[in-house]
Design an enzyme around this catalytic site. Structure first.
Site, PDB file in Angstrom:
ATOM      1  N   CYS A 111      48.875  36.145 -13.175  1.00 52.59           N
ATOM      2  CA  CYS A 111      48.417  34.819 -12.741  1.00 52.59           C
ATOM      3  C   CYS A 111      47.350  34.239 -13.664  1.00 52.59           C
ATOM      4  O   CYS A 111      47.115  33.033 -13.664  1.00 52.59           O
ATOM      5  CB  CYS A 111      47.896  34.900 -11.310  1.00 52.59           C
ATOM      6  SG  CYS A 111      49.122  35.588 -10.186  1.00 52.59           S
ATOM      7  N   HIS A 247      43.658  28.808  -9.739  1.00 58.73           N
ATOM      8  CA  HIS A 247      44.952  29.424  -9.468  1.00 58.73           C
ATOM      9  C   HIS A 247      45.297  29.184  -8.003  1.00 58.73           C
ATOM     10  O   HIS A 247      44.479  29.407  -7.114  1.00 58.73           O
ATOM     11  CB  HIS A 247      44.873  30.914  -9.781  1.00 58.73           C
ATOM     12  CG  HIS A 247      46.084  31.664  -9.377  1.00 58.73           C
ATOM     13  ND1 HIS A 247      47.355  31.194  -9.618  1.00 58.73           N
ATOM     14  CD2 HIS A 247      46.235  32.851  -8.721  1.00 58.73           C
ATOM     15  CE1 HIS A 247      48.233  32.057  -9.139  1.00 58.73           C
ATOM     16  NE2 HIS A 247      47.582  33.066  -8.593  1.00 58.73           N
ATOM     17  N   ASN A 277      52.377  30.462  -4.500  1.00 58.07           N
ATOM     18  CA  ASN A 277      51.725  31.029  -5.684  1.00 58.07           C
ATOM     19  C   ASN A 277      52.772  31.201  -6.785  1.00 58.07           C
ATOM     20  O   ASN A 277      53.689  31.987  -6.645  1.00 58.07           O
ATOM     21  CB  ASN A 277      51.110  32.380  -5.272  1.00 58.07           C
ATOM     22  CG  ASN A 277      50.461  33.117  -6.428  1.00 58.07           C
ATOM     23  OD1 ASN A 277      50.642  32.765  -7.597  1.00 58.07           O
ATOM     24  ND2 ASN A 277      49.716  34.152  -6.088  1.00 58.07           N
TER      25      ASN A 277
END
Ligand code: COA
Length: 320
Positions: A111, A247, A277
């Site tokens: 990520c 994020h 996500n």
């Protein structure tokens, strides 16, 4: 001299999957998912691929930058879900775009991949090795999820975001990167460890595993810490920052970071409600949305930050 993001692009797969639709297949509910994560919908790749989505987002960024693929010097794709072990996603993007003059390679920082790619591209440009760079976060996480496991499959989505970087008089002011390899197993996805004539064990294939609470603790500790470090390096304060582009993993993590920084939550734009996500794609997709809706304007100061498997984390402060 600085390095600046001069254009962005993004692409999401066509199929939208709501929490309610997911609850038809998995023992979960819209109430559980949305109250704990803020996620209500995510896009899931049916025919789309990591390379294909990367190419689409790159084309949109190049169009905004008014540059041709032949102008591109460097392509970095941040991904943990490339279509092939080799060739890299970046080399495939190069081929599909016809960016024949570019150097192309992938980065695996999960990520945090977009922030890591940003810093690598910045250094290539600052040293004069490249004149520009196309950095892309592209993920098809749906293919590494166990769709019987409600603790992970509800959290993620597929998509891609790209940014085109060039030299400028202003742009990236500071970047902070970090890795905590010894904690890596709290979020893992195993590849084949061995597979040859002399191994009698069956080849392991598996899906993504996560210790959600450990990852949560890591994120709420490390994310504000590296943002503060990046702002200190940039000699800017929370008040100077127009947007914190984080994020997009979980609304509770973002709220906790806002609280820790004593920053109003309005400075933290969120797309996770409709994307889930998307790992390395989260930050560039959010940036592209802000640019295209006109919220992010030249001269604004922004701080970006991401955290994820590795464990890895990073933050950057930029003048847009
Ligand atoms: N639907 C319904 N129930 C679920 C569920 C789902 N999708 N997923 C887990 N549960 C259940 C668990 O089985 C558990 O039940 P039990 O108490 O009967 O065993 C219960 O909910 C609580 O599980 P727990 O893991 O303690 O929940 P939590 O409050 O820690 O929330 C996360 C789970 C994943 C939302 C949270 O830990 C989190 O956000 N972590 C960070 C994850 C992340 O962002 N990862 C990516 C970082 S890059």
């Amino acid at each position: 001299m600085a390095v600046r993001i001069i254009a962005t692009g993004s692409f999401l797969p066509e199929k939208n999957v709501s929490n309610d639709e997911l609850a038809q297949y998995v023992d979960t509910s819209d109430e559980w998912i949305s109250s704990r994560t803020g996620i209500r919908n995510r896009r899931i790749a049916i025919t789309e691929t990591t390379t294909g989505m990367a190419v689409q987002s790159a084309r949109r960024a190049l169009e905004m930058a008014d540059r041709s693929p032949l102008d591109v010097d460097l392509i970095i794709v941040a991904t943990v879900t490339p279509d092939y072990g080799t060739p890299s996603a970046a080399c495939q993007v190069q081929a599909e775009l016809g960016a024949d003059h570019a150097i192309a390679f992938d980065i695996n920082a999960a990520c945090s991949g977009f922030v890591f790619a940003l810093n690598v591209a910045r250094m290539y440009i600052e040293t004069g090795y490249s004149t520009n760079a196309l950095i892309i976060g592209s993920e098809t996480l749906s293919k590494i999820l166990d769709w019987n496991r409600r603790d992970t499959c509800v959290l993620f989505g597929d998509g891609a975001g790209a940014a085109f970087l060039e030299k400028s008089d202003r742009g990236i002011i500071s970047v902070v990167q970090g890795s905590i390899g010894k904690k890596g197993m709290v979020l893992n996805f195993i590849n084949r460890k061995t597979n040859n004539l002399f191994v009698n064990e069956p080849v392991e294939t598996d899906y993504l595993h996560m210790d959600g609470q450990e990852v949560y603790k890591f994120a709420v500790r490390q994310c504000p810490k590296c943002l503060i470090e990046a702002m200190e390096q940039a000699q800017l304060t929370v008040e100077d920052i127009d947007y914190f582009v984080l994020h997009q993993a979980n609304v509770r993590i973002i709220e906790s970071v806002a609280k820790r920084l004593k920053a109003p939550i309005e400075k933290f734009p969120m797309s996770l409600g409709y994307t889930g996500n998307m790992s390395a794609a989260s930050v560039p997709v959010m940036l592209d949305q802000l640019v295209r809706e006109g919220s992010l304007k030249r001269g604004d100061k922004i701080a970006i930050s991401a955290f994820g498997a590795g464990l890895t984390y990073g933050a950057a402060v930029l003048e847009w």
